[in-house]
Design an enzyme around this catalytic site. Sequence first.
Site, PDB file in Angstrom:
ATOM      1  N   SER A 267      24.858 -18.228 -24.298  1.00 50.25           N
ATOM      2  CA  SER A 267      26.442 -18.909 -24.204  1.00 50.25           C
ATOM      3  C   SER A 267      26.122 -20.063 -25.523  1.00 50.25           C
ATOM      4  O   SER A 267      25.884 -20.281 -26.091  1.00 50.25           O
ATOM      5  CB  SER A 267      26.532 -19.302 -22.834  1.00 50.25           C
ATOM      6  OG  SER A 267      26.115 -21.073 -23.099  1.00 50.25           O
ATOM      7  N   LYS A 268      27.588 -20.204 -25.307  1.00 45.85           N
ATOM      8  CA  LYS A 268      28.239 -21.265 -26.485  1.00 45.85           C
ATOM      9  C   LYS A 268      27.250 -22.235 -26.767  1.00 45.85           C
ATOM     10  O   LYS A 268      26.964 -23.274 -28.054  1.00 45.85           O
ATOM     11  CB  LYS A 268      29.431 -21.923 -26.896  1.00 45.85           C
ATOM     12  CG  LYS A 268      30.870 -20.355 -26.013  1.00 45.85           C
ATOM     13  CD  LYS A 268      31.021 -21.014 -24.417  1.00 45.85           C
ATOM     14  CE  LYS A 268      31.030 -19.769 -24.343  1.00 45.85           C
ATOM     15  NZ  LYS A 268      29.840 -19.143 -23.113  1.00 45.85           N
ATOM     16  N   ARG A 269      26.612 -22.919 -25.732  1.00 49.33           N
ATOM     17  CA  ARG A 269      25.942 -23.372 -25.166  1.00 49.33           C
ATOM     18  C   ARG A 269      25.099 -23.602 -26.513  1.00 49.33           C
ATOM     19  O   ARG A 269      24.347 -24.498 -26.723  1.00 49.33           O
ATOM     20  CB  ARG A 269      25.474 -23.581 -24.075  1.00 49.33           C
ATOM     21  CG  ARG A 269      25.980 -24.306 -22.878  1.00 49.33           C
ATOM     22  CD  ARG A 269      25.315 -25.054 -21.610  1.00 49.33           C
ATOM     23  NE  ARG A 269      25.519 -23.596 -21.484  1.00 49.33           N
ATOM     24  CZ  ARG A 269      23.590 -22.977 -20.165  1.00 49.33           C
ATOM     25  NH1 ARG A 269      22.695 -24.516 -21.284  1.00 49.33           N
ATOM     26  NH2 ARG A 269      22.739 -22.532 -20.533  1.00 49.33           N
TER      27      ARG A 269
END
Length: 470
Positions: free
Chosen positions: A240-242
């Site tokens: 994910s963007k994390r």
Amino acid sequence: MTDKIRVRFAPSPTGHLHIGGARTALFNWLFARRSNGTFILRIEDTDTTRSTDEYIEAIIEGMKWLGLDWDEGPFRQTDRFDIYRSYADKLVKEGRAYYCYCSPEELETRRKESMAQGRPLKYNGKCRDLKEPVPGIQPVVRFRMPVEGQTVVDDLIKGRVSFENEQLDDLIILRSDNTPTYNLTVVVDDVDMKITHVIRGDDHLNNTPKQIQLYNAFGYPVPKFAHLPMILGSDKARLSKRHGATSVMAYYELGYLPEALVNYLVRLGWSYGDQEVFTRDELVEYFSFENVGKAAAVFNPEKLLWLNSQYIINSSPERLAGLVMPFLEKGGIIEKGQGMDMRWLSRAVGTLRERSKTLLELANSLRYFIAEEIEFIEKAKDKFLNEKSRDLLAALKEALASVPEFSHDELEKVFKSVVEKHGVKLKDLAQPVRVAMTGGTESPGIFDVLEVLGKEKTIGRLERAIKEIV
RNA sequence: GGUCCCAUCGUCUAGUGGCCUAGGACGCUGGCCUCUCACGCCGGAAACACGGGUUCGAGUCCCGUUGGGAUCACCA
């Protein structure tokens, strides 16, 4: 003769094309090209509240950048609502689907109860055998799942996976606003588009038995399935963007080459012996589901970066020069629309190719070649532009004035003679010159730098450096 | 929690019962090359999750345990 292979990539336009989607698209594309099949792009935009045209464009942009061309489509499911409804009606008429009047709130409450009591979260079948419609409520249409037996998914990657039918939920195929849901549209479209192989992420594996029941209800043959393992972040959670850049076009912005991303993505889960770097033709030639692993893979940005550097090293300076132009503009290194001598730029790029891991890095290194005025890094200036080097620089400047040809070999001769005359080592001259030319202590070979810079700029920068010392 | 999937160096992986003293790649690291930085080259540390079987023989087959992941929407 077997039917022609037909596969599809079916993203929902609720976001950009991301790494995971790109890999799914890539495996579909590879399989289609490998088997001379047809690759179809289908936009699954039935969630009208979250889908946007901008994202459709973004997905197409990403596919094009990666070079994943499709043969049919893009089709949009929102153009096909009538088709889905007719299929749903047919199921209702045959008694294979039924109207359900339970409210979302009611269902939610029951779900929570089931959760609390540790029971499976499944529709309780309240409306399954309702004889009369409930007035005043717009019903949904639910598919009547078989309650006995098993459904087997014969997966090209996972092997034989069996599900108990009693675990299968009566899924909603038409919402109360009469719009179709995913499980209906995906089956209807795959039937309608004669899809022979469904290649997708293994997060869909649990949906597959339900979809197989739908195929059965429609009386259509079930396609072959290939469920690709997921891509995880460094903490083994779903990417994910994390975990950093996840959209494909973000890698464009960062200065990656599309073939590097493609190569990296395909090696995430697929292998061909010990080979790491592949041409696109090799990929198409070698691809097979037999060599696709079953386990999820962690996305490793360092390896992608390395691959990118390999592709940069192996690209022609001419091509790289063209590719780096947008980055030069974005970096303010050249003005937008400013003319550029591409032959000269290619020569500069040629010296930087093997020390740039991305086009962005390449553009930044090009700065000192292109700029009229260089900026000195203080530390470098202090260390190399001093009393000790002033005479050397001056001597070099003088010797350069009469050099017959401003080429690597001639320059080397000049440097050697200056060094010899002063009884110093080459590096005692090379480093000060490097600082004078680039402002810093790292650059391509100094003779190459000078050759690309040319006589005029070289002399000018030498003069300025000497002035800096005073 | 139910169901399903998965399990070789930190990471991507080779391995399809004897060729495994477990190979390659990224990263890390020692050295070489060298005008700097890179590239390149040579070397090093680093893994079969655990426990039972099956077998003459198991990283490879079976079972269990543990651990991770996915999924259970009027999202896709």
